[in-house]
Design an enzyme around this catalytic site. Structure first.
Site, mmCIF file in Angstrom:
data_model
loop_
_atom_site.group_PDB
_atom_site.id
_atom_site.type_symbol
_atom_site.label_atom_id
_atom_site.label_comp_id
_atom_site.label_asym_id
_atom_site.label_seq_id
_atom_site.Cartn_x
_atom_site.Cartn_y
_atom_site.Cartn_z
ATOM 1 N N LYS A 45 0.090 -5.433 -3.445
ATOM 2 C CA LYS A 45 -0.729 -6.475 -3.906
ATOM 3 C C LYS A 45 -1.790 -7.262 -3.150
ATOM 4 O O LYS A 45 -1.892 -6.577 -2.021
ATOM 5 C CB LYS A 45 0.599 -7.648 -4.189
ATOM 6 C CG LYS A 45 1.583 -7.244 -5.358
ATOM 7 C CD LYS A 45 2.699 -8.420 -5.548
ATOM 8 C CE LYS A 45 3.204 -7.873 -6.816
ATOM 9 N NZ LYS A 45 4.304 -8.919 -6.837
ATOM 10 N N ARG A 101 11.155 -3.321 -4.792
ATOM 11 C CA ARG A 101 10.332 -2.729 -6.006
ATOM 12 C C ARG A 101 8.882 -2.283 -5.492
ATOM 13 O O ARG A 101 8.072 -3.066 -4.843
ATOM 14 C CB ARG A 101 10.040 -3.679 -6.885
ATOM 15 C CG ARG A 101 9.475 -3.175 -8.162
ATOM 16 C CD ARG A 101 9.301 -4.436 -9.082
ATOM 17 N NE ARG A 101 8.717 -3.973 -10.391
ATOM 18 C CZ ARG A 101 7.355 -4.005 -11.024
ATOM 19 N NH1 ARG A 101 6.533 -4.215 -10.022
ATOM 20 N NH2 ARG A 101 7.224 -3.438 -12.128
#
Length: 286
Positions: A228, A262
């Site tokens: 991210k 995840r």
């Protein structure tokens, strides 16, 4: 009109149990398969049935405990996808993926109609980025199927002035109330602080540091920081640099008690968690 779909609750229960059983014993890895043209990291790479199936099998072989499939990008600035388009991306591959992945499958969606269709082909867990609060039918659909659910914190937009941890606690209180009212078993629920969703960079860091506070709610915690932008510039802004940031953040979260991760890069995380677990298990001397 609600579709009439057959749901195999026994098969879902067995797959759901495979996902939840290792939680608390070791770090649990959720591998990501995006069948989207516009996801921030892998958009377009796995849009065909063949490439998606190959990626799911690879993730399982690399050590993923579950494969999470999404057909709508939720990156900042994404364009919402209507349910029929979302299902058109999923339908050609989802049943085959459930049969062939070798591990349980979760569906990344906040739409109840998509979740119901996915559960009808054997998906065992719903990963809802709006924490059961965007679609009023979501919690009942999950309860009816006996599926697991990941309840993620989200906001329409970041507000740097708020106490993000207090906001998360209030959000989860509402989500858990919805789950209870619908009949979702508490043993089937995991929480996700929603890193990168409706938060400033500092609030993302605060949310990660709040892992012990969130665990006090009594549910397993999933961390989704993979590649991210909060790691942009660490060290060089490239995807490879974001992997370094992802690994560091996930190991810190694991040390604080988070249990599910995840990720895009399963092999690297399996190796890192192996070292992490070995060091924690080693007896102290001196």
């Amino acid at each position: 009109m609600t579709e009439t779909l057959s749901i195999d609750r026994a098969a879902i229960a067995a797959a759901r149990a495979r996902f939840f059983a290792p939680i608390g014993q070791r770090p649990v890895i959720m591998g990501i398969v995006n069948v989207t043209p516009d996801s921030f990291s892998d958009g377009g790479l796995f849009a065909s049935k063949e490439t998606a199936l190959a990626q799911a099998r690879k993730l399982a072989a690399d050590g993923a405990d579950i494969v999470d499939v999404g057909a709508e990008s939720t990156r900042p600035g994404h364009a919402p996808v209507p349910p029929e388009e979302e299902w058109a991306r999923l339908e050609p591959l989802l049943a085959a993926l459930v049969r062939e992945a070798g591990v349980p499958v979760s569906i990344d969606t906040y739409k109840a109609v998509t979740a119901r269709r996915a559960l009808s082909v054997g998906v065992a867990v719903v990963n809802d980025v709006w924490g059961l609060q965007r679609d009023p039918d979501m919690a009942p659909v999950i309860a009816e199927a006996g599926a697991g659910v990941v309840v993620m914190h989200n906001r329409e937009a970041a507000d740097p002035e708020i106490d993000i941890v207090s906001d998360m606690l209030r959000f989860f209180e509402r989500s858990l109330d919805l789950a209870r009212r619908a009949g979702v078993a508490e043993a089937h629920i995991a929480l996700d602080p929603g890193i990168g969703f409706g938060k400033s960079r500092q609030q993302n860091y605060d949310a990660l540091r709040a892992t012990p506070r969130l665990l006090s709610l009594g549910f397993p915690l999933l961390i989704g920081v993979s590649r991210k932008s909060i790691f942009k510039g660490l060290p060089d802004g490239l995807i490879e640099g974001r992997i370094v940031g992802t690994l560091a953040a996930n190991l810190i979260a694991a040390g604080e008690g988070a249990q599910i991760f995840r990720v895009h890069d399963v092999t690297e995380h399996r190796a890192a968690f192996h070292v992490f677990s070995a060091l924690r298990a080693a007896p102290a001397k001196g």
